[in-house]
Design a protein around this motif. Structure first.
Motif, PDB file in Angstrom:
ATOM      1  N   SER A   1       0.819  -1.210   0.000  1.00  0.00           N
ATOM      2  CA  SER A   1       0.000   0.000   0.000  1.00  0.00           C
ATOM      3  C   SER A   1       0.854   1.262   0.000  1.00  0.00           C
ATOM      4  CB  SER A   1      -0.938   0.006   1.220  1.00  0.00           C
ATOM      5  OG  SER A   1      -0.180   0.036   2.427  1.00  0.00           O
ATOM      6  N   ASN A   2       2.076   1.159   0.530  1.00  0.00           N
ATOM      7  CA  ASN A   2       2.932   2.346   0.628  1.00  0.00           C
ATOM      8  C   ASN A   2       4.229   2.248  -0.165  1.00  0.00           C
ATOM      9  OD1 ASN A   2       1.342   3.876   2.546  1.00  0.00           O
ATOM     10  ND2 ASN A   2       1.885   2.308   4.044  1.00  0.00           N
ATOM     11  N   LYS A   3       4.568   1.044  -0.613  1.00  0.00           N
ATOM     12  CA  LYS A   3       5.851   0.845  -1.275  1.00  0.00           C
ATOM     13  C   LYS A   3       5.670  -0.008  -2.533  1.00  0.00           C
ATOM     14  CE  LYS A   3       7.611  -0.878   2.582  1.00  0.00           C
ATOM     15  NZ  LYS A   3       8.588  -1.406   3.570  1.00  0.00           N
ATOM     16  N   ARG A   4       6.702  -0.028  -3.377  1.00  0.00           N
ATOM     17  CA  ARG A   4       6.682  -0.857  -4.588  1.00  0.00           C
ATOM     18  C   ARG A   4       7.827  -1.856  -4.509  1.00  0.00           C
ATOM     19  NH1 ARG A   4       6.515   3.025  -9.724  1.00  0.00           N
ATOM     20  NH2 ARG A   4       5.856   1.106 -10.760  1.00  0.00           N
ATOM     21  N   LEU A   5       7.647  -2.996  -5.176  1.00  0.00           N
ATOM     22  CA  LEU A   5       8.652  -4.052  -5.101  1.00  0.00           C
ATOM     23  C   LEU A   5       8.847  -4.691  -6.473  1.00  0.00           C
ATOM     24  CD1 LEU A   5      10.507  -5.678  -3.188  1.00  0.00           C
ATOM     25  CD2 LEU A   5       8.597  -7.267  -2.854  1.00  0.00           C
ATOM     26  N   PHE A   6      10.111  -4.798  -6.879  1.00  0.00           N
ATOM     27  CA  PHE A   6      10.469  -5.393  -8.166  1.00  0.00           C
ATOM     28  C   PHE A   6      11.431  -6.558  -7.919  1.00  0.00           C
ATOM     29  CE2 PHE A   6       9.408  -1.008  -8.636  1.00  0.00           C
ATOM     30  CZ  PHE A   6       8.680  -0.918  -9.815  1.00  0.00           C
ATOM     31  N   VAL A   7      11.433  -7.504  -8.823  1.00  0.00           N
ATOM     32  CA  VAL A   7      12.341  -8.648  -8.714  1.00  0.00           C
ATOM     33  C   VAL A   7      13.160  -8.737 -10.005  1.00  0.00           C
ATOM     34  CG1 VAL A   7      10.617 -10.292  -9.593  1.00  0.00           C
ATOM     35  CG2 VAL A   7      12.512 -11.110  -8.153  1.00  0.00           C
TER      36      VAL A   7
ATOM     37  N   PHE B   1      15.279  -5.571 -13.695  1.00  0.00           N
ATOM     38  CA  PHE B   1      14.110  -5.438 -12.812  1.00  0.00           C
ATOM     39  C   PHE B   1      12.872  -5.127 -13.655  1.00  0.00           C
ATOM     40  CE2 PHE B   1      17.889  -4.499 -10.326  1.00  0.00           C
ATOM     41  CZ  PHE B   1      17.707  -5.329  -9.225  1.00  0.00           C
ATOM     42  N   PHE B   2      12.492  -6.079 -14.499  1.00  0.00           N
ATOM     43  CA  PHE B   2      11.391  -5.837 -15.427  1.00  0.00           C
ATOM     44  C   PHE B   2      10.050  -6.371 -14.926  1.00  0.00           C
ATOM     45  CE2 PHE B   2      13.594  -9.723 -16.823  1.00  0.00           C
ATOM     46  CZ  PHE B   2      12.556 -10.639 -16.856  1.00  0.00           C
ATOM     47  N   ARG B   3      10.026  -6.936 -13.718  1.00  0.00           N
ATOM     48  CA  ARG B   3       8.763  -7.422 -13.143  1.00  0.00           C
ATOM     49  C   ARG B   3       8.487  -6.726 -11.816  1.00  0.00           C
ATOM     50  NH1 ARG B   3      10.074 -13.563 -12.677  1.00  0.00           N
ATOM     51  NH2 ARG B   3      12.123 -12.615 -12.329  1.00  0.00           N
ATOM     52  N   GLU B   4       7.274  -6.221 -11.683  1.00  0.00           N
ATOM     53  CA  GLU B   4       6.840  -5.614 -10.429  1.00  0.00           C
ATOM     54  C   GLU B   4       5.884  -6.568  -9.725  1.00  0.00           C
ATOM     55  OE1 GLU B   4       4.969  -1.520  -8.493  1.00  0.00           O
ATOM     56  OE2 GLU B   4       5.133  -1.702 -10.676  1.00  0.00           O
ATOM     57  N   LEU B   5       6.164  -6.815  -8.451  1.00  0.00           N
ATOM     58  CA  LEU B   5       5.282  -7.649  -7.639  1.00  0.00           C
ATOM     59  C   LEU B   5       4.197  -6.775  -7.042  1.00  0.00           C
ATOM     60  CD1 LEU B   5       7.968  -9.825  -5.779  1.00  0.00           C
ATOM     61  CD2 LEU B   5       6.967 -10.140  -8.047  1.00  0.00           C
ATOM     62  N   GLY B   6       3.035  -7.375  -6.816  1.00  0.00           N
ATOM     63  CA  GLY B   6       1.922  -6.619  -6.262  1.00  0.00           C
ATOM     64  C   GLY B   6       1.125  -7.448  -5.274  1.00  0.00           C
ATOM     65  N   PRO B   7       0.077  -6.867  -4.705  1.00  0.00           N
ATOM     66  CA  PRO B   7      -0.754  -7.607  -3.748  1.00  0.00           C
ATOM     67  C   PRO B   7      -1.465  -8.766  -4.429  1.00  0.00           C
ATOM     68  CG  PRO B   7      -1.758  -5.494  -4.306  1.00  0.00           C
ATOM     69  CD  PRO B   7      -0.404  -5.504  -4.937  1.00  0.00           C
ATOM     70  N   ASN B   8      -1.870  -9.716  -3.617  1.00  0.00           N
ATOM     71  CA  ASN B   8      -2.604 -10.897  -4.100  1.00  0.00           C
ATOM     72  C   ASN B   8      -1.810 -11.677  -5.154  1.00  0.00           C
ATOM     73  OD1 ASN B   8      -4.887 -10.086  -2.506  1.00  0.00           O
ATOM     74  ND2 ASN B   8      -5.409  -8.621  -4.111  1.00  0.00           N
ATOM     75  N   ASP B   9      -0.504 -11.758  -4.923  1.00  0.00           N
ATOM     76  CA  ASP B   9       0.392 -12.564  -5.780  1.00  0.00           C
ATOM     77  C   ASP B   9       0.454 -12.076  -7.223  1.00  0.00           C
ATOM     78  OD1 ASP B   9       0.651 -14.014  -3.495  1.00  0.00           O
ATOM     79  OD2 ASP B   9      -0.440 -15.770  -4.192  1.00  0.00           O
ATOM     80  N   SER B  10       0.147 -10.817  -7.460  1.00  0.00           N
ATOM     81  CA  SER B  10       0.161 -10.322  -8.836  1.00  0.00           C
ATOM     82  C   SER B  10       1.583  -9.979  -9.281  1.00  0.00           C
ATOM     83  CB  SER B  10      -0.732  -9.087  -8.973  1.00  0.00           C
ATOM     84  OG  SER B  10      -0.211  -8.006  -8.206  1.00  0.00           O
ATOM     85  N   ILE B  11       1.816 -10.151 -10.572  1.00  0.00           N
ATOM     86  CA  ILE B  11       3.098  -9.785 -11.186  1.00  0.00           C
ATOM     87  C   ILE B  11       2.786  -9.028 -12.475  1.00  0.00           C
ATOM     88  CG2 ILE B  11       5.236 -10.606 -12.223  1.00  0.00           C
ATOM     89  CD1 ILE B  11       5.060 -13.074 -10.465  1.00  0.00           C
ATOM     90  N   SER B  12       3.375  -7.864 -12.648  1.00  0.00           N
ATOM     91  CA  SER B  12       3.178  -7.102 -13.879  1.00  0.00           C
ATOM     92  C   SER B  12       4.529  -6.778 -14.495  1.00  0.00           C
ATOM     93  CB  SER B  12       2.388  -5.810 -13.603  1.00  0.00           C
ATOM     94  OG  SER B  12       3.049  -5.022 -12.631  1.00  0.00           O
ATOM     95  N   PHE B  13       4.541  -6.628 -15.822  1.00  0.00           N
ATOM     96  CA  PHE B  13       5.774  -6.334 -16.539  1.00  0.00           C
ATOM     97  C   PHE B  13       5.951  -4.838 -16.687  1.00  0.00           C
ATOM     98  CE2 PHE B  13       5.491 -10.754 -17.182  1.00  0.00           C
ATOM     99  CZ  PHE B  13       6.745 -11.210 -17.558  1.00  0.00           C
ATOM    100  N   VAL B  14       7.150  -4.368 -16.412  1.00  0.00           N
ATOM    101  CA  VAL B  14       7.453  -2.943 -16.433  1.00  0.00           C
ATOM    102  C   VAL B  14       7.530  -2.412 -17.856  1.00  0.00           C
ATOM    103  CG1 VAL B  14       9.176  -1.212 -15.773  1.00  0.00           C
ATOM    104  CG2 VAL B  14       8.694  -3.153 -14.256  1.00  0.00           C
ATOM    105  N   TYR B  15       8.077  -3.227 -18.777  1.00  0.00           N
ATOM    106  CA  TYR B  15       8.307  -2.783 -20.147  1.00  0.00           C
ATOM    107  C   TYR B  15       7.366  -3.519 -21.101  1.00  0.00           C
ATOM    108  CZ  TYR B  15      12.582  -1.230 -17.871  1.00  0.00           C
ATOM    109  OH  TYR B  15      13.477  -0.648 -17.003  1.00  0.00           O
ATOM    110  N   LEU B  16       6.841  -2.798 -22.082  1.00  0.00           N
ATOM    111  CA  LEU B  16       5.947  -3.408 -23.062  1.00  0.00           C
ATOM    112  C   LEU B  16       6.726  -4.319 -23.992  1.00  0.00           C
ATOM    113  CD1 LEU B  16       3.672  -0.375 -24.013  1.00  0.00           C
ATOM    114  CD2 LEU B  16       3.110  -2.299 -22.511  1.00  0.00           C
ATOM    115  N   ASN B  17       7.949  -3.918 -24.335  1.00  0.00           N
ATOM    116  CA  ASN B  17       8.753  -4.671 -25.293  1.00  0.00           C
ATOM    117  C   ASN B  17      10.188  -4.823 -24.831  1.00  0.00           C
ATOM    118  OD1 ASN B  17       6.741  -4.871 -27.510  1.00  0.00           O
ATOM    119  ND2 ASN B  17       6.926  -2.645 -27.498  1.00  0.00           N
TER     120      ASN B  17
END
Length: 200
Positions: free
Chosen positions: A43-49, A180-196
């Motif tokens: 809720s307050n911070k961001r996390l990338f792997v 660090f092209f993947r951002e972790l999120g709540p509820n085990d979500s993973i999103s990609f930072v770059y489109l390509n």
């Protein structure tokens, strides 16, 4: 949630914003790192792997660090000859090397030795130690995706080297600009930072 590799040291990088050059890190065991991820406050911070899942990047707006020294800039050592000689005697056998681009975006976390740093100071290129190849590794030497250094900082607590570089092409072997092209999120979500990927 992502499962980090077990039995491996994990590096946790912390900074106040994506484009900040104010940064610190710590190296912890895999269990502590997994507990860090599992209990993360999204809720307050961001996390990338990173691509190998052995480095995490935490964006924490409350983070503050001012413990770095400028070692080298634009081809010139900023330490005196005496301080440089003394400093070389304090470098650990193997330590983290963090590369950022000119805007402060984190590119990759690797490891290096004294020889890696000496080579970087001499050549102006992002240089590391490859544990898999057991030798010096100049980033982009084969791919052409070089890191042209503009500055090198030294951090003491813990000891690590911070490269600031003009990145040519992709820093990551997967083809993404940053490892660090993947951002972790709540509820085990993973999103990609770059489109390509770079060049795609």
């Amino acid at each position: 949630m992502i499962q980090l590799p077990t039995g491996k040291e994990i590096t946790i990088i912390s900074k106040p914003s994506m484009d900040s050059k104010e940064v610190n890190l710590r190296v912890v065991g895999s269990k502590l790192a997994q507990d860090f991820v599992d209990g993360f406050d999204f809720s307050n911070k961001r996390l990338f792997v990173d691509c190998d899942e052995d480095a995490l990047l935490e964006i924490d707006p409350s983070f503050n660090s001012e413990n770095k020294l400028l070692l080298w800039e634009s081809g010139k050592l900023r330490f005196s000859d005496e301080d440089w000689k003394s400093f070389l005697e304090t470098i650990p056998p193997l330590s983290p090397f963090l590369a950022q681009d000119l805007s402060g975006k984190d590119l990759m976390l690797a490891w290096g030795k004294k020889e890696s740093l000496l080579s970087a100071v001499e050549s102006g290129l992002g240089t590391y130690y490859s544990r898999s190849r057991n030798g010096k590794w100049v980033k982009g030497e084969e791919s052409g995706h070089l890191q042209n250094l503009s500055a090198i900082y030294v951090h003491s607590n813990p000891f690590f080297i911070q490269y600031v570089a003009g990145q040519i092409g992709a820093a990551c072997h997967t083809g993404y600009y940053s490892c660090f092209f993947r951002e972790l999120g709540p509820n085990d979500s993973i999103s990609f930072v770059y489109l390509n990927k770079v060049g795609v």
